[in-house]
Design an enzyme around this catalytic site. Structure first.
Site, PDB file in Angstrom:
ATOM      1  N   LYS A 158      -6.778 -16.637   1.879  1.00  0.00           N
ATOM      2  CA  LYS A 158      -7.503 -15.414   1.529  1.00  0.00           C
ATOM      3  C   LYS A 158      -8.935 -15.554   1.991  1.00  0.00           C
ATOM      4  CE  LYS A 158      -6.471 -11.582  -0.743  1.00  0.00           C
ATOM      5  NZ  LYS A 158      -5.119 -11.019  -0.937  1.00  0.00           N
TER       6      LYS A 158
ATOM      7  N   GLY B 122      -6.419   3.009  -9.750  1.00  0.00           N
ATOM      8  CA  GLY B 122      -6.879   2.616  -8.413  1.00  0.00           C
ATOM      9  C   GLY B 122      -6.323   3.591  -7.398  1.00  0.00           C
ATOM     10  N   TYR B 123      -7.185   4.129  -6.548  1.00  0.00           N
ATOM     11  CA  TYR B 123      -6.697   5.105  -5.570  1.00  0.00           C
ATOM     12  C   TYR B 123      -7.145   4.713  -4.171  1.00  0.00           C
ATOM     13  CZ  TYR B 123      -4.310   9.517  -4.752  1.00  0.00           C
ATOM     14  OH  TYR B 123      -3.392  10.472  -4.374  1.00  0.00           O
ATOM     15  N   GLY B 124      -7.040   3.401  -3.899  1.00  0.00           N
ATOM     16  CA  GLY B 124      -7.224   2.926  -2.520  1.00  0.00           C
ATOM     17  C   GLY B 124      -5.886   3.056  -1.808  1.00  0.00           C
TER      18      GLY B 124
ATOM     19  N   GLY C 106      -2.792   2.487  -4.226  1.00  0.00           N
ATOM     20  CA  GLY C 106      -2.663   3.514  -5.249  1.00  0.00           C
ATOM     21  C   GLY C 106      -2.232   4.853  -4.679  1.00  0.00           C
TER      22      GLY C 106
HETATM   23  N1  GLU Z   1      -3.943  -8.251   1.225  1.00  0.00           N
HETATM   24  C1  GLU Z   1      -2.529  -8.084   1.066  1.00  0.00           C
HETATM   25  C2  GLU Z   1      -2.018  -8.917  -0.091  1.00  0.00           C
HETATM   26  O1  GLU Z   1      -2.739  -9.265  -1.000  1.00  0.00           O
HETATM   27  C3  GLU Z   1      -1.781  -8.326   2.359  1.00  0.00           C
HETATM   28  C4  GLU Z   1      -1.927  -9.675   2.951  1.00  0.00           C
HETATM   29  C5  GLU Z   1      -1.389  -9.793   4.356  1.00  0.00           C
HETATM   30  O2  GLU Z   1      -0.836  -8.843   4.863  1.00  0.00           O
HETATM   31  O3  GLU Z   1      -1.536 -10.876   4.911  1.00  0.00           O
HETATM   32  O4  GLU Z   1      -0.863  -9.200  -0.184  1.00  0.00           O
END
Ligand code: GLU
Length: 416
Positions: free
Chosen positions: A106, A218-220, A223
């Site tokens: 991440k 949440g409306y991203g 959402g």
């Molecule tokens: N950010 C998304 C998650 O938390 C997707 C991660 C990705 O596609 O690598 O799962």
């Protein structure tokens, strides 16, 4: 005693429960409790007014025993290294529970994209890749969008990485625009995967979801598509949605395109004409059948969990429920589809995107939907069967499935 809200400590606690249940060997347990690698970067960025601002950024590669680290990148003012560590750990369990050959990672940058221009965001995105470029790549670590990042940001990042390599390298990042090697079906994949899980939950619970009421926090990206697809695929009646400004409610159901149009125009869903307004806290406690937290971590806590009335909680956000809240929901018979299962659809289609980039051959929408459905359905039932067989709650069951797979790969590699 005040409740622990540090996401990384929560992630470690969840793993501890699974490790104890599995009787995991102490060395393996200790190894899986920590990220394997992390990079902290400092990013000087020239702002539009000529001033220089210095941003902090992170990339955590939690575990890559099963394949290259994989996971999104957040731009958020409250980002911390511990949040990124937790999210990277959850990515490790997420890729394992849906059984795709990837590890967990991440990234995050401490910034407020709402206060930045497009040109400033582009410079920040490129600055991040100039630093993090040395540890990412299609074979080592593949970022993707997450909170407040989007396909345009992925495009800039892919371009910057390609410039460093001297050739185009689309596979370094997923969630790209279609024109730059993105995958069909990536935009709504997180919500779609969650709705497939909900469909399967309806089957095992014997619950008819057609007309069932739902509230979405949440409306991203997640959402909005949860509302659209919840209605389209399952016939849900979405009566309430919210964003960081607050929520709107309509007993007869909210018209998805009206909400989206208003949000695109004004930056918030609040203020849509003729709607009742309510707070994010009130949304969580509404008397609905399905509750979908689709924003940030730690929103269902020991304080409010007892007032959650939904029968099913679909965790599209990462880490929305604290361990204390989890226990309360369980006691009250709330069926929780845990985050790293419910929201795995995004990374599943990211995996498909990486495969298409490697082949340089692109799939149609039908193929993506079919592949996603089969991965999500298999993962849901693997977790459900584990929960039944071991008589444990869904989150622990998801950990048991995932941890066994990751520990197995670590062992085979001879790391522990
Ligand atoms: N950010 C998304 C998650 O938390 C997707 C991660 C990705 O596609 O690598 O799962």
């Amino acid at each position: 005693m005040t409740e622990e809200l540090n996401p990384f400590e929560i992630a470690q606690r969840q793993l501890d429960e699974a490790a104890e249940f599995l009787g995991l060997e102490p060395g393996m347990h200790a190894f899986l409790r920590e990220p394997m690698r992390e990079l902290h970067v400092t990013l000087p960025v020239r702002m539009d007014d000529g001033s220089l601002q210095v941003f902090k950024g992170f990339r955590v590669q939690y575990n890559d025993a099963r394949g290259p680290a994989k996971g999104g990148l957040r731009f958020h003012p409250n980002e911390t290294i511990d949040t990124v560590r937790a999210l990277a750990a959850w990515m490790t369990w997420k890729t394992a529970v849906v059984d795709i050959p990837l590890g967990g990672g991440k990234g995050g940058v401490v910034c407020n994209p709402k206060e930045m221009s497009q040109r400033e965001l582009e410079r920040l995105s490129r600055a991040y890749i100039r630093q993090v470029g040395r540890i990412i790549g299609p074979k080592s670590d593949v970022p993707a969008p997450d909170v407040y990042t989007n396909p345009q940001i992925m495009a800039w990042m892919m371009d910057e990485y390609s410039a460093l390599q001297g050739h185009s390298e689309p596979g370094v990042i997923t969630g790209k625009p279609l024109a730059l090697g993105g995958s069909a079906g990536r935009m709504d994949a997180t919500a779609r995967g969650g709705m497939y899980c909900l469909r399967e939950a309806g089957k095992v619970l014997g619950m008819d979801l057609k007309g069932a009421t739902a509230a979405i926090q949440g409306y991203g990206n997640a959402g909005y598509y949860a509302q659209l697809l919840g209605e389209e695929l399952l016939g849900l009646n979405v009566v309430c949605v919210s964003d960081s400004q607050g929520g709107i409610f309509c007993e007869d159901g909210l018209e998805c395109q009206d909400v989206k149009g208003h949000k695109d125009e004004t930056g918030t869903c609040v203020g849509l004409p003729d709607m009742e307004t309510l707070s994010n806290e009130e949304l969580l406690e509404l008397d609905v059948d399905v509750l979908v937290p689709a924003a940030l971590e730690n929103v269902i806590t020991a304080e409010n969990a007892g007032r959650v009335k939904a029968k099913i909680v679909v965790e599209l956000a990462n880490g929305p429920t604290t361990p204390e809240a989890d226990e309360i929901l369980r006691k009250n018979g709330v069926y929780v589809i845990p985050d790293f299962l419910a929201n795995a659809g995004g990374v599943v289609v990211s995996y498909f995107e990486g495969v298409q980039n490697a082949y340089n051959y692109y799939w149609d929408l039908e193929q993506v939907y079919e592949g996603l459905d089969s991965k999500m359905t298999a993962a849901f039932h693997a977790v459900h069967q584990m929960a039944q067989a071991k008589k444990v709650h869904n989150r622990l069951a998801a950990y048991l499935v995932a941890v066994v797979r990751v520990a197995g790969a670590v062992k085979l590699r001879g790391w522990v």
